[in-house]
Design an enzyme around this catalytic site. Structure first.
Site, mmCIF file in Angstrom:
data_model
loop_
_atom_site.group_PDB
_atom_site.id
_atom_site.type_symbol
_atom_site.label_atom_id
_atom_site.label_comp_id
_atom_site.label_asym_id
_atom_site.label_seq_id
_atom_site.Cartn_x
_atom_site.Cartn_y
_atom_site.Cartn_z
ATOM 1 N N ARG A 129 0.831 -1.222 0.000
ATOM 2 C CA ARG A 129 0.000 0.000 0.000
ATOM 3 C C ARG A 129 0.862 1.268 0.000
ATOM 4 N NH1 ARG A 129 -4.685 -0.800 4.299
ATOM 5 N NH2 ARG A 129 -5.458 1.071 3.230
ATOM 6 N N GLN A 176 -6.724 9.045 7.247
ATOM 7 C CA GLN A 176 -5.413 8.589 7.732
ATOM 8 C C GLN A 176 -4.350 9.650 7.469
ATOM 9 O OE1 GLN A 176 -4.758 4.774 5.917
ATOM 10 N NE2 GLN A 176 -6.438 3.811 7.027
ATOM 11 N N ASP A 327 -15.501 2.213 3.692
ATOM 12 C CA ASP A 327 -15.225 0.802 4.011
ATOM 13 C C ASP A 327 -16.436 -0.100 3.792
ATOM 14 O OD1 ASP A 327 -12.594 1.323 4.688
ATOM 15 O OD2 ASP A 327 -13.073 1.731 6.783
HETATM 16 C C1 S3P Z 1 -9.516 5.102 8.570
HETATM 17 C C2 S3P Z 1 -9.605 5.824 7.412
HETATM 18 C C3 S3P Z 1 -10.010 5.239 6.125
HETATM 19 C C4 S3P Z 1 -10.618 3.862 6.271
HETATM 20 C C5 S3P Z 1 -9.865 3.010 7.254
HETATM 21 C C6 S3P Z 1 -9.845 3.669 8.617
HETATM 22 C C7 S3P Z 1 -9.123 5.794 9.801
HETATM 23 O O1 S3P Z 1 -8.845 5.145 5.311
HETATM 24 O O2 S3P Z 1 -10.681 3.205 5.038
HETATM 25 O O3 S3P Z 1 -10.453 1.732 7.374
HETATM 26 O O4 S3P Z 1 -9.285 5.225 10.903
HETATM 27 O O5 S3P Z 1 -8.623 6.930 9.710
HETATM 28 P P1 S3P Z 1 -8.330 6.386 4.430
HETATM 29 O O6 S3P Z 1 -7.948 7.468 5.340
HETATM 30 O O7 S3P Z 1 -7.166 5.868 3.646
HETATM 31 O O8 S3P Z 1 -9.506 6.731 3.554
#
Ligand code: S3P
Length: 452
Positions: A129, A176, A327
């Site tokens: 990733r 994230q 998700d």
């Molecule tokens: C999350 C953000 C999402 C999500 C992940 C959890 C988080 O990812 O898909 O399961 O806890 O900040 P992205 O920030 O890459 O969209």
């Protein structure tokens, strides 16, 4: 192979009505953040309802490696004795975040502005990733990163000795990335500003405010502008983690498609930045109600009641809703297979860089089981066949992705023939009690060599 051991092939056999109460585990996003902010505060943070899935356990282990004292008291109750902002120690060994993109990206942010070096790795899924989306903004603080080609793990981060505050517009809708920048800004002097064009889950902002950081959020024409004043002393908190809407999605969706079902899913976090699936399901004609709406620990919570919904129809899911249900598209595509008409999902490019390429993984498995799917780089459509008309009968690959594994098992509950998956092991990353919980409602899930 599973993230942590041999593959666990499973089969889901069409079942009778699902009935009862589904107590799903704590929210994964909030659990990671509670451990990390607890580790960055001074004193003892108490957490109840922590998700004890492998992803979160890996974050707990990492926080210990950075010097925090993390104790499992049993029954979902944990304490974290933090080391304070800027107090992280250099880990003696490589930090293994397993399957967790959230874990690794948030921890990278949390250590990026301390004068220490840490090396991160993960399982075969995580090591594919993209990490540049986090290390690019962290470089603005003065953090250096060296990883494999394409910005992949394993990767070493050298924290900034003299971090500077930054102003950063997040180029992709990602909580994230936003959270990594906010966590890094904690140990930078002055004000850091993070701008997101589309609102993503805001648990980090909410929790930072709870821990006593000076953080403000403003909705402007350019998007959400988040301003954080660096070098606060974070005060330990008592955190009750709400149950995870992303886990609730599975019993809810199963109840909607298995005839005669009636399932109560209590205490679900319904933060608007997370609840897009439930809005979408209602637009499709789902018999889904919110009962006992309340607020717990700064997050809106309700009991969800889902009943078999004979008249589901395909809809066009608005792209601006994507971040609030990112998700949940895999399990939505399963519900869409049982609806009348086509469900169109646009603006979902991010699905291609999750634990797996989720559009590809679901499209391949759905097609194998007799459902027509069309896809482009950032969109896909599912042609619903209506209740009773979904063939099933085939084995799907879960690609080290918990949500893909669970989605295909839900498909098998209402298809004409059983659906198998090559590996249910990844389910333990986010929903370790999935099998007994769904079994308790009446689902027929078995571990079987036949599915291999
Ligand atoms: C999350 C953000 C999402 C999500 C992940 C959890 C988080 O990812 O898909 O399961 O806890 O900040 P992205 O920030 O890459 O969209």
């Amino acid at each position: 192979m599973s993230s942590h051991g041999a593959a666990i092939p499973m089969i889901s056999t069409p079942c009778g009505p699902l009935r009862g109460t589904a107590e799903v585990p704590g929210d994964k996003s909030i659990s990671h953040r509670a451990l990390i902010l607890g580790a960055l505060s001074v004193g003892e943070t108490r957490i109840s309802g922590l998700l004890e899935g492998q992803d979160v356990l890996d974050t707990a282990k990492a926080m210990r490696a950075f010097g925090a004292e993390v104790t499992n008291l049993g029954g979902g109750n944990w304490t974290v004795h933090g080391v304070g902002v800027g107090g992280f120690a250099e880990p003696a060994n490589v930090i293994d975040c397993g399957n967790s993109g959230t874990g690794v990206r948030l921890i990278m942010g949390a250590m990026a502005t301390s004068p220490i070096t840490a090396t991160f790795t993960g399982d075969a899924s995580l090591n594919k990733r993209p990490m540049a989306r986090v290390t690019d903004p962290l470089a603005l603080f003065g953090t250096q990163a060296v990883g494999r080609s394409g910005g992949r793990l394993p990767m070493t981060l050298i924290g900034a000795e003299d971090p500077v505050p930054v102003r950063y517009t997040v180029p992709v809708p990602s909580a994230q990335v936003k959270s990594a920048v906010l966590l890094a800004s904690l140990n930078a002097p002055g004000q850091t500003v993070v701008i997101e064009r589309e609102a993503t889950r805001d648990h980090t902002e909410r929790m930072l405010a709870g821990f006593g950081a000076e953080v403000s959020v403003e909705d402007t024409d350019a998007g959400r502008v988040i301003t954080l004043t660096g070098q606060p002393e974070l005060k330990p908190q008592t955190i009750a983690v709400p149950r995870d809407p992303s886990s609730a999605a599975f019993p809810v969706c199963a109840a909607l498609i298995v005839p005669g079902s009636d399932v109560l899913v209590p205490g679900i976090g319904l933060n608007p930045t997370r609840a897009g699936l439930f809005t979408t399901l209602r637009e499709m004609g789902a018999d889904l109600t919110y009962e006992n709406e309340r607020e717990e620990g700064g997050e809106p919570v309700a009991d969800l009641r889902a009943r078999f919904s004979p008249d589901l129809k395909g809809i066009e899911v608005p792209p601006e809703r994507a971040a609030s249900m990112i998700d949940e598209y895999p399990v939505l595509s399963v519900v869409a297979a049982f609806a009348e008409g086509e469900t169109v999902m646009r603006g979902v490019r991010e699905l291609r860089v999750k634990e797996s390429d989720r559009i590809d993984a679901m499209a391949t498995g759905l097609r194998a089981n007799g459902i027509e799917v069309d896809e482009g780089e950032d969109w896909w459509t599912v042609k619903g066949r209506g209740h009773g008309n979904v063939p099933g009968g085939e084995t799907c690959k879960s690609h080290l992705d918990h949500r893909i594994a669970m989605s295909f098992l839900i498909l098998g509950m209402a298809a004409q023939k059983p659906v198998s998956i090559d590996d249910g092991g990844p389910i333990a990353t986010s929903f370790p009690i999935f099998e007994p919980l769904m079994g308790g409602l009446g689902a027929q899930l078995d571990r079987t060599e036949r599915a291999a």
